[in-house]
Design a protein around this motif. Sequence first.
Motif, PDB file in Angstrom:
ATOM      1  N   GLU A 119      13.994  -4.535  17.317  1.00 53.89           N
ATOM      2  CA  GLU A 119      14.860  -4.428  16.131  1.00 53.89           C
ATOM      3  C   GLU A 119      14.137  -3.820  14.930  1.00 53.89           C
ATOM      4  OE1 GLU A 119      18.221  -6.121  15.887  1.00 53.89           O
ATOM      5  OE2 GLU A 119      17.853  -5.647  18.002  1.00 53.89           O
ATOM      6  N   VAL A 120      12.820  -3.962  14.903  1.00 48.79           N
ATOM      7  CA  VAL A 120      12.075  -3.577  13.696  1.00 48.79           C
ATOM      8  C   VAL A 120      12.125  -2.068  13.472  1.00 48.79           C
ATOM      9  CG1 VAL A 120       9.813  -3.589  12.557  1.00 48.79           C
ATOM     10  CG2 VAL A 120      10.530  -5.559  13.920  1.00 48.79           C
ATOM     11  N   GLN A 121      12.414  -1.679  12.221  1.00 44.14           N
ATOM     12  CA  GLN A 121      12.528  -0.251  11.876  1.00 44.14           C
ATOM     13  C   GLN A 121      11.495   0.182  10.848  1.00 44.14           C
ATOM     14  OE1 GLN A 121      15.266   1.747  12.905  1.00 44.14           O
ATOM     15  NE2 GLN A 121      16.762   0.276  13.614  1.00 44.14           N
ATOM     16  N   SER A 122      11.145  -0.732   9.933  1.00 44.65           N
ATOM     17  CA  SER A 122      10.107  -0.384   8.968  1.00 44.65           C
ATOM     18  C   SER A 122       9.182  -1.582   8.771  1.00 44.65           C
ATOM     19  CB  SER A 122      10.702   0.110   7.647  1.00 44.65           C
ATOM     20  OG  SER A 122      11.639  -0.788   7.144  1.00 44.65           O
ATOM     21  N   GLU A 123       7.991  -1.281   8.264  1.00 48.02           N
ATOM     22  CA  GLU A 123       6.975  -2.334   8.206  1.00 48.02           C
ATOM     23  C   GLU A 123       5.970  -2.031   7.107  1.00 48.02           C
ATOM     24  OE1 GLU A 123       5.465  -3.368  12.009  1.00 48.02           O
ATOM     25  OE2 GLU A 123       3.820  -4.592  11.239  1.00 48.02           O
ATOM     26  N   ILE A 124       5.487  -3.092   6.473  1.00 50.22           N
ATOM     27  CA  ILE A 124       4.380  -2.940   5.514  1.00 50.22           C
ATOM     28  C   ILE A 124       3.321  -3.985   5.823  1.00 50.22           C
ATOM     29  CG2 ILE A 124       5.724  -4.265   3.779  1.00 50.22           C
ATOM     30  CD1 ILE A 124       4.002  -2.837   1.611  1.00 50.22           C
ATOM     31  N   VAL A 125       2.074  -3.546   5.800  1.00 54.41           N
ATOM     32  CA  VAL A 125       0.958  -4.471   5.975  1.00 54.41           C
ATOM     33  C   VAL A 125       0.010  -4.292   4.783  1.00 54.41           C
ATOM     34  CG1 VAL A 125      -0.983  -5.178   7.439  1.00 54.41           C
ATOM     35  CG2 VAL A 125       1.162  -4.410   8.500  1.00 54.41           C
ATOM     36  N   VAL A 126      -0.277  -5.396   4.095  1.00 53.40           N
ATOM     37  CA  VAL A 126      -1.143  -5.364   2.909  1.00 53.40           C
ATOM     38  C   VAL A 126      -2.385  -6.207   3.185  1.00 53.40           C
ATOM     39  CG1 VAL A 126      -1.306  -5.874   0.435  1.00 53.40           C
ATOM     40  CG2 VAL A 126       0.903  -5.205   1.422  1.00 53.40           C
ATOM     41  N   PRO A 127      -3.568  -5.624   3.021  1.00 52.44           N
ATOM     42  CA  PRO A 127      -4.787  -6.409   3.286  1.00 52.44           C
ATOM     43  C   PRO A 127      -5.063  -7.420   2.177  1.00 52.44           C
ATOM     44  CG  PRO A 127      -5.386  -4.249   2.447  1.00 52.44           C
ATOM     45  CD  PRO A 127      -3.882  -4.252   2.590  1.00 52.44           C
ATOM     46  N   ILE A 128      -5.736  -8.498   2.543  1.00 49.74           N
ATOM     47  CA  ILE A 128      -6.239  -9.469   1.572  1.00 49.74           C
ATOM     48  C   ILE A 128      -7.766  -9.399   1.670  1.00 49.74           C
ATOM     49  CG2 ILE A 128      -6.314 -11.897   0.893  1.00 49.74           C
ATOM     50  CD1 ILE A 128      -3.603 -12.271   2.297  1.00 49.74           C
ATOM     51  N   LEU A 129      -8.373  -9.051   0.544  1.00 44.52           N
ATOM     52  CA  LEU A 129      -9.830  -8.888   0.527  1.00 44.52           C
ATOM     53  C   LEU A 129     -10.452  -9.959  -0.344  1.00 44.52           C
ATOM     54  CD1 LEU A 129     -10.040  -5.018  -0.049  1.00 44.52           C
ATOM     55  CD2 LEU A 129      -9.872  -6.239   2.122  1.00 44.52           C
ATOM     56  N   LYS A 130     -11.559 -10.501   0.147  1.00 44.30           N
ATOM     57  CA  LYS A 130     -12.312 -11.482  -0.640  1.00 44.30           C
ATOM     58  C   LYS A 130     -13.656 -10.835  -0.953  1.00 44.30           C
ATOM     59  CE  LYS A 130     -13.348 -15.662  -2.092  1.00 44.30           C
ATOM     60  NZ  LYS A 130     -12.544 -16.370  -3.094  1.00 44.30           N
ATOM     61  N   ASP A 131     -13.900 -10.568  -2.225  1.00 47.57           N
ATOM     62  CA  ASP A 131     -15.124  -9.863  -2.633  1.00 47.57           C
ATOM     63  C   ASP A 131     -15.329  -8.591  -1.810  1.00 47.57           C
ATOM     64  OD1 ASP A 131     -15.585 -11.970  -4.415  1.00 47.57           O
ATOM     65  OD2 ASP A 131     -16.643 -13.126  -2.870  1.00 47.57           O
ATOM     66  N   GLY A 132     -14.244  -7.859  -1.609  1.00 45.36           N
ATOM     67  CA  GLY A 132     -14.316  -6.584  -0.892  1.00 45.36           C
ATOM     68  C   GLY A 132     -14.337  -6.711   0.622  1.00 45.36           C
ATOM     69  N   VAL A 133     -14.353  -7.942   1.128  1.00 43.28           N
ATOM     70  CA  VAL A 133     -14.413  -8.160   2.583  1.00 43.28           C
ATOM     71  C   VAL A 133     -13.030  -8.553   3.091  1.00 43.28           C
ATOM     72  CG1 VAL A 133     -15.445  -9.571   4.422  1.00 43.28           C
ATOM     73  CG2 VAL A 133     -16.817  -8.880   2.444  1.00 43.28           C
ATOM     74  N   PHE A 134     -12.623  -7.945   4.195  1.00 42.49           N
ATOM     75  CA  PHE A 134     -11.311  -8.238   4.768  1.00 42.49           C
ATOM     76  C   PHE A 134     -11.256  -9.673   5.299  1.00 42.49           C
ATOM     77  CE2 PHE A 134      -8.614  -8.549   8.515  1.00 42.49           C
ATOM     78  CZ  PHE A 134      -7.401  -8.185   7.966  1.00 42.49           C
ATOM     79  N   VAL A 135     -10.252 -10.440   4.869  1.00 44.74           N
ATOM     80  CA  VAL A 135     -10.110 -11.823   5.360  1.00 44.74           C
ATOM     81  C   VAL A 135      -8.761 -12.068   6.047  1.00 44.74           C
ATOM     82  CG1 VAL A 135     -11.786 -12.974   3.854  1.00 44.74           C
ATOM     83  CG2 VAL A 135      -9.443 -12.585   3.019  1.00 44.74           C
ATOM     84  N   ALA A 136      -7.734 -11.326   5.626  1.00 51.04           N
ATOM     85  CA  ALA A 136      -6.394 -11.577   6.166  1.00 51.04           C
ATOM     86  C   ALA A 136      -5.467 -10.440   5.732  1.00 51.04           C
ATOM     87  CB  ALA A 136      -5.861 -12.904   5.644  1.00 51.04           C
ATOM     88  N   GLN A 137      -4.228 -10.530   6.188  1.00 48.55           N
ATOM     89  CA  GLN A 137      -3.248  -9.526   5.763  1.00 48.55           C
ATOM     90  C   GLN A 137      -1.846 -10.116   5.798  1.00 48.55           C
ATOM     91  OE1 GLN A 137      -2.686  -7.418  10.129  1.00 48.55           O
ATOM     92  NE2 GLN A 137      -4.055  -6.454   8.669  1.00 48.55           N
ATOM     93  N   LEU A 138      -1.020  -9.537   4.948  1.00 47.57           N
ATOM     94  CA  LEU A 138       0.405  -9.905   4.913  1.00 47.57           C
ATOM     95  C   LEU A 138       1.160  -8.820   5.673  1.00 47.57           C
ATOM     96  CD1 LEU A 138       2.968 -11.343   3.798  1.00 47.57           C
ATOM     97  CD2 LEU A 138       2.659 -10.039   1.689  1.00 47.57           C
ATOM     98  N   ASP A 139       2.016  -9.233   6.585  1.00 47.63           N
ATOM     99  CA  ASP A 139       2.790  -8.285   7.397  1.00 47.63           C
ATOM    100  C   ASP A 139       4.273  -8.572   7.194  1.00 47.63           C
ATOM    101  OD1 ASP A 139       3.776  -6.572   9.332  1.00 47.63           O
ATOM    102  OD2 ASP A 139       3.075  -7.772  11.032  1.00 47.63           O
ATOM    103  N   VAL A 140       5.022  -7.548   6.796  1.00 53.04           N
ATOM    104  CA  VAL A 140       6.471  -7.703   6.626  1.00 53.04           C
ATOM    105  C   VAL A 140       7.176  -6.674   7.500  1.00 53.04           C
ATOM    106  CG1 VAL A 140       8.414  -7.594   5.022  1.00 53.04           C
ATOM    107  CG2 VAL A 140       6.227  -8.518   4.241  1.00 53.04           C
ATOM    108  N   ASP A 141       8.071  -7.162   8.354  1.00 57.91           N
ATOM    109  CA  ASP A 141       8.869  -6.289   9.216  1.00 57.91           C
ATOM    110  C   ASP A 141      10.309  -6.290   8.721  1.00 57.91           C
ATOM    111  OD1 ASP A 141       6.658  -6.090  10.794  1.00 57.91           O
ATOM    112  OD2 ASP A 141       7.495  -7.140  12.517  1.00 57.91           O
TER     113      ASP A 141
END
Length: 146
Positions: A98-120
């Motif tokens: 079903e998914v047609q569009s998506e955004i993924v935003v990184p979460i950085l802690k002191d410049g280091v990748f720790v997690a991300q938010l994903d919206v479909d």
Amino acid sequence: MLQHINTIIERNVNLSQVLHEVAQILHAEFEHFDWVGFYLDDRKKKGYLKLGPFIGLPTDHVSIPYGKGICGQVAVSLQTFVSQDVSAEDNYIACSTEVQSEIVVPILKDGVFVAQLDVDSNTKNSITEEQIELLETICAKLSILF
Ligand code: SME
């Protein structure tokens, strides 16, 4: 809405609870945000993302290697990735047809990748500039929890 999210972050019950509540708010606020969730850097499996709190249909993709799909690419690029039409992506993992569009935003802690938010979204071309900015602001705020 940002005020509400600020309060939840400040209250900081625990990381999972905060991420769950933020996903819930975003899912409720935007009709076209059909799946809202977080992937976290998997501390036990190097180079992998593990699924965190989410709202929406369950996904089989509970563990994603860095570099694979939109999520995996963001873990490497550390840049927000917006796809207004996921059928045009050649490195994409479909969680639902079903998914047609998506955004993924990184979460950085002191410049280091720790997690991300994903919206479909089940609607094509549905993610606006304003929403991109909002999600980036939220992710910047969430980084203090890590
Ligand atoms: N579509 C993502 C996978 C995660 S699901 O959408 C929940 C990707 O291409 O990485």
